[in-house]
Structure formats: C-alpha cells, structure tokens
Design a protein around this motif. Structure first.
Motif, PDB file in Angstrom:
ATOM      1  N   PRO A   1      -7.487 -61.552-138.032  1.00 35.86           N
ATOM      2  CA  PRO A   1      -6.496 -61.434-136.955  1.00 35.86           C
ATOM      3  C   PRO A   1      -6.271 -59.984-136.541  1.00 35.86           C
ATOM      4  N   GLN A   2      -5.908 -59.807-135.287  1.00 39.37           N
ATOM      5  CA  GLN A   2      -5.437 -58.507-134.829  1.00 39.37           C
ATOM      6  C   GLN A   2      -3.966 -58.392-135.221  1.00 39.37           C
ATOM      7  N   VAL A   3      -3.634 -57.365-135.969  1.00 46.39           N
ATOM      8  CA  VAL A   3      -2.266 -57.211-136.477  1.00 46.39           C
ATOM      9  C   VAL A   3      -1.643 -55.958-135.878  1.00 46.39           C
ATOM     10  N   TRP A   4      -0.474 -56.135-135.263  1.00 43.40           N
ATOM     11  CA  TRP A   4       0.252 -55.000-134.679  1.00 43.40           C
ATOM     12  C   TRP A   4       1.657 -55.004-135.246  1.00 43.40           C
ATOM     13  N   SER A   5       1.992 -53.947-135.976  1.00 44.99           N
ATOM     14  CA  SER A   5       3.273 -53.888-136.676  1.00 44.99           C
ATOM     15  C   SER A   5       4.113 -52.716-136.183  1.00 44.99           C
ATOM     16  N   VAL A   6       5.385 -53.006-135.894  1.00 43.64           N
ATOM     17  CA  VAL A   6       6.355 -51.961-135.594  1.00 43.64           C
ATOM     18  C   VAL A   6       7.294 -51.864-136.791  1.00 43.64           C
ATOM     19  N   LEU A   7       7.266 -50.713-137.464  1.00 39.42           N
ATOM     20  CA  LEU A   7       8.051 -50.511-138.674  1.00 39.42           C
ATOM     21  C   LEU A   7       9.163 -49.494-138.429  1.00 39.42           C
ATOM     22  N   ASP A   8      10.388 -49.879-138.743  1.00 44.76           N
ATOM     23  CA  ASP A   8      11.499 -48.945-138.606  1.00 44.76           C
ATOM     24  C   ASP A   8      11.387 -47.847-139.658  1.00 44.76           C
ATOM     25  N   GLU A   9      11.783 -46.641-139.296  1.00 47.34           N
ATOM     26  CA  GLU A   9      11.721 -45.522-140.234  1.00 47.34           C
ATOM     27  C   GLU A   9      12.497 -45.813-141.507  1.00 47.34           C
ATOM     28  N   GLY A  10      13.586 -46.576-141.379  1.00 44.96           N
ATOM     29  CA  GLY A  10      14.392 -46.910-142.548  1.00 44.96           C
ATOM     30  C   GLY A  10      13.607 -47.675-143.592  1.00 44.96           C
ATOM     31  N   ALA A  11      12.691 -48.551-143.148  1.00 46.12           N
ATOM     32  CA  ALA A  11      11.868 -49.315-144.084  1.00 46.12           C
ATOM     33  C   ALA A  11      10.920 -48.411-144.854  1.00 46.12           C
TER      34      ALA A  11
ATOM     35  N   LEU B   1       8.997 -46.772-135.743  1.00 42.87           N
ATOM     36  CA  LEU B   1      10.151 -46.641-134.856  1.00 42.87           C
ATOM     37  C   LEU B   1      11.098 -45.641-135.511  1.00 42.87           C
ATOM     38  N   PRO B   2      11.099 -44.378-135.056  1.00 45.79           N
ATOM     39  CA  PRO B   2      11.878 -43.331-135.738  1.00 45.79           C
ATOM     40  C   PRO B   2      13.372 -43.460-135.466  1.00 45.79           C
ATOM     41  N   PHE B   3      14.157 -42.870-136.345  1.00 42.55           N
ATOM     42  CA  PHE B   3      15.608 -42.853-136.147  1.00 42.55           C
ATOM     43  C   PHE B   3      15.965 -42.224-134.809  1.00 42.55           C
TER      44      PHE B   3
ATOM     45  N   ALA C   1      14.728 -42.629-132.090  1.00 37.81           N
ATOM     46  CA  ALA C   1      14.589 -43.548-130.950  1.00 37.81           C
ATOM     47  C   ALA C   1      15.937 -44.138-130.551  1.00 37.81           C
ATOM     48  N   GLY C   2      16.930 -44.013-131.441  1.00 35.38           N
ATOM     49  CA  GLY C   2      18.252 -44.526-131.119  1.00 35.38           C
ATOM     50  C   GLY C   2      18.323 -46.038-131.211  1.00 35.38           C
ATOM     51  N   THR C   3      19.228 -46.612-130.442  1.00 37.33           N
ATOM     52  CA  THR C   3      19.383 -48.066-130.471  1.00 37.33           C
ATOM     53  C   THR C   3      18.169 -48.733-129.841  1.00 37.33           C
ATOM     54  N   HIS C   4      17.935 -49.968-130.249  1.00 36.21           N
ATOM     55  CA  HIS C   4      16.769 -50.682-129.731  1.00 36.21           C
ATOM     56  C   HIS C   4      17.066 -52.176-129.700  1.00 36.21           C
ATOM     57  N   PRO C   5      16.256 -52.973-128.992  1.00 34.42           N
ATOM     58  CA  PRO C   5      16.559 -54.390-128.802  1.00 34.42           C
ATOM     59  C   PRO C   5      16.361 -55.268-130.022  1.00 34.42           C
ATOM     60  N   ALA C   6      15.875 -54.720-131.147  1.00 37.43           N
ATOM     61  CA  ALA C   6      15.663 -55.541-132.343  1.00 37.43           C
ATOM     62  C   ALA C   6      16.726 -55.300-133.403  1.00 37.43           C
ATOM     63  N   THR C   7      17.854 -54.727-133.015  1.00 39.90           N
ATOM     64  CA  THR C   7      18.894 -54.433-133.993  1.00 39.90           C
ATOM     65  C   THR C   7      19.442 -55.693-134.651  1.00 39.90           C
ATOM     66  N   ASP C   8      19.178 -56.867-134.055  1.00 38.34           N
ATOM     67  CA  ASP C   8      19.675 -58.112-134.639  1.00 38.34           C
ATOM     68  C   ASP C   8      18.719 -58.719-135.656  1.00 38.34           C
TER      69      ASP C   8
ATOM     70  N   ILE D   1       7.043 -49.354-126.797  1.00 37.61           N
ATOM     71  CA  ILE D   1       7.248 -48.182-125.937  1.00 37.61           C
ATOM     72  C   ILE D   1       8.122 -47.151-126.644  1.00 37.61           C
ATOM     73  N   GLN D   2       9.161 -47.608-127.337  1.00 37.60           N
ATOM     74  CA  GLN D   2      10.083 -46.702-128.013  1.00 37.60           C
ATOM     75  C   GLN D   2       9.481 -46.066-129.262  1.00 37.60           C
ATOM     76  N   ALA D   3       8.585 -46.791-129.920  1.00 35.56           N
ATOM     77  CA  ALA D   3       8.026 -46.310-131.190  1.00 35.56           C
ATOM     78  C   ALA D   3       6.989 -45.214-130.970  1.00 35.56           C
ATOM     79  N   GLU D   4       6.690 -44.505-132.044  1.00 36.36           N
ATOM     80  CA  GLU D   4       5.635 -43.500-131.999  1.00 36.36           C
ATOM     81  C   GLU D   4       4.286 -44.191-131.750  1.00 36.36           C
ATOM     82  N   LYS D   5       3.374 -43.505-131.085  1.00 39.27           N
ATOM     83  CA  LYS D   5       2.039 -44.053-130.871  1.00 39.27           C
ATOM     84  C   LYS D   5       1.338 -44.236-132.227  1.00 39.27           C
ATOM     85  N   PRO D   6       0.360 -45.148-132.319  1.00 37.18           N
ATOM     86  CA  PRO D   6      -0.308 -45.385-133.606  1.00 37.18           C
ATOM     87  C   PRO D   6      -0.852 -44.125-134.270  1.00 37.18           C
TER      88      PRO D   6
END
Length: 286
Positions: free
Chosen positions: A165-175, A207-209, A211-218, A266-271
């Motif tokens: 599979p093609q896997v694309w992951s967005v990881l928050d800096e906190g993780a 996704l660095p700190f 970047a501020g608020t983002h739509p996945a905060t929930d 878009i908000q996260a750092e490029k790969p």
C-alpha cells in the motif's frame, strides 16, 4: 498476506449489495420476498455475516437492475471462500480489530493522522511494548507479548512484494516528542521513522507546534482506500478509542475526513523537511 483477503472482500460484497438495493429503491423486506426468504437473510448479507447464495445473488442483482454485475460478485465470492485471513494464527486478537486488520491488509492506500503516539504500522517492538504495557497494565505479560507480535506482523504489508500500500502519515510533533519507553526507546523509534521515509511507498509529514491550531484537534483517524477491484467503494475512515473501533463509510463522511487530511498536508512540513525534523529530534534526546 494477499491484498484481497476474505474479510475485506466480504465487507465489499455487503456494502455493494446494500448500496445497489437502496439505489434501486427497495427495502430489505421487498428483496427478501423476491428470493422467498426471511428478511434476516438480506440483513446477514448486508452486514457481511453471510455470503449470498449463487441463486439468490442472480435474482437480487436482476431485481436491482444490474444483472451485468453477476460475474463480478461471483468472482469476489470465490475469492472470499478461497482465501484465509493472516491473523487467525494469533491469539487474543480483539474482536473489534479483526475487521480493521482485513481492511488494512486490503487497502491500496492508507492515510493517517496521529496526534499522540506513533502509529502501529511504524512502531518498533520496544516502543510497542511500552505503549501496551505498564503503567496501569490491564493485560498479562503473555497477552502484551501476543499483541506486540500481532502489531509487528501487521507491518509486513509495508514490504510485501505484491502491491504494497501507499502510506501517507501526518504525525503531530507532540507524538514525536513524547518519550514513550524512555530516551533509548524513543531515539530508536525516531531513527526507525526516518528510515521508513526512504521507502518509495511511504511518506511522513510532521505537523509542528508552530503550525498552530488545525482541523484534526478532535482526534486521530485513518483513511483506507481500496484497489480497483472494489468497484464503487468510497473507502473507510477508522477511529480507535479505548472501547473499540468506529467505522465511517458513506461518501459524505469520507469527503469530510479527506478534506481535513488535505488541509493537514498543507499545514505540515513537506516530507523532505519532515525527515530532517525527525532526525534532529532523535539527536536532541539524551
């Protein structure tokens, strides 16, 4: 592990049978009456409990106005009966997880957002032990070891020779900063993540700190998209919590989560920059 495993195929048959029935304007009672059986027979087909009988299949697809779909359904039913789910050799697999394992194995693309921990497909063995074990340990040592073995086996799909599979992951800096298992475990985990980015089928964005608020905060979620054989399948969104897993599978629900994922990309750092970010974090750990 084959890509079209029985669990994933049964789910597709169930969803497509229901979609075709509803598109044709029939309720379950009307469909059941046409094949001369109880409404529960239709319900069991549409919830993936049972596969449709060949004779019933032809009648139902004719009723729904798509008799040309019969060969496709027949082929899928044969595949479902012929295959075997890879995880049956493992003990203590949570019931709620079996569907997800099938869908993950059958996915052509896996897009995930993780805010608190590194996702299971990317975890090292030591990191997985730290996640599943103490403090507040709810499982025995044997159960934890079995669950870790299962998690490591899941990762084999990333390297399979046929259609990984093609896997694309967005990881928050906190993780990435949360030291699960201590400095040494976390340092190895970060280095492992950096190595994974070298694989052609894996992209990781941080996704660095800043970047501020983002739509996945929930919350955290995973989007699964399937190969062309799963005709008409919109995909699946999976969300896991302490009590089990939730599945979203309507076109509208998928559109909502896809929009969120695209905004996070878009908000996260490029790969490329994300790999540097991860390596730098690994060097900061003492």
């Amino acid at each position: 592990m084959g890509t079209l495993n029985p669990t994933a195929i049964k789910r597709w048959i169930a969803l497509e049978a229901r979609r075709l029935r509803e598109a044709a304007g029939y309720d379950r009672a009307a469909a059941a009456e046409r094949i001369g059986k109880a409404t529960t027979v239709i319900a069991h087909i549409e919830t993936a409990r049972n596969l449709p009988a060949p004779a019933d299949l032809e009648i139902l697809l004719d009723l729904y106005g798509v008799p040309d779909h019969v060969p496709l359904f027949r082929d899928m039913i044969k595949r479902a009966k012929r295959g075997q789910d890879w995880w049956i050799k493992f003990t203590s697999v949570p019931e709620y997880l079996t569907l997800y394992l099938g869908l993950e194995t059958g996915a052509a693309r896996i897009s995930s957002v993780d805010l608190h921990i590194v996702p299971g497909l990317f975890q090292t063995r030591d990191y997985a032990f730290a996640i599943l074990g103490p403090p507040g340990q709810r499982m025995s040592d044997e159960e934890i070891a079995a669950r870790v073995d299962l998690r490591m086996a899941r990762q084999e799909l990333l390297n399979r020779s046929e259609n990984p599979p093609q896997v694309w992951s967005v990881l928050d800096e906190g993780a990435l900063r949360r030291q699960v298992g201590g400095p040494a475990v976390m340092r190895d985990q970060l280095r492992h993540l950096a190595q994974l980015t070298e694989q052609p089928n894996i992209e990781i964005q941080v996704l660095p700190f800043t970047a501020g608020t983002h739509p996945a905060t929930d919350g955290t979620f995973t989007i699964l998209d399937y190969p062309p054989e799963f005709v008409g399948d919109p995909g699946t969104v999976y969300i896991e919590n302490r009590r089990g897993g939730l599945y979203y599978e309507t076109t509208e629900e998928l559109r909502d989560f896809r929009n969120v994922f695209e905004r996070l990309q878009i908000q996260a750092e490029k790969p490329e920059r994300s790999r540097e970010f991860i390596l730098n974090l690994s060097k900061e750990i003492s």
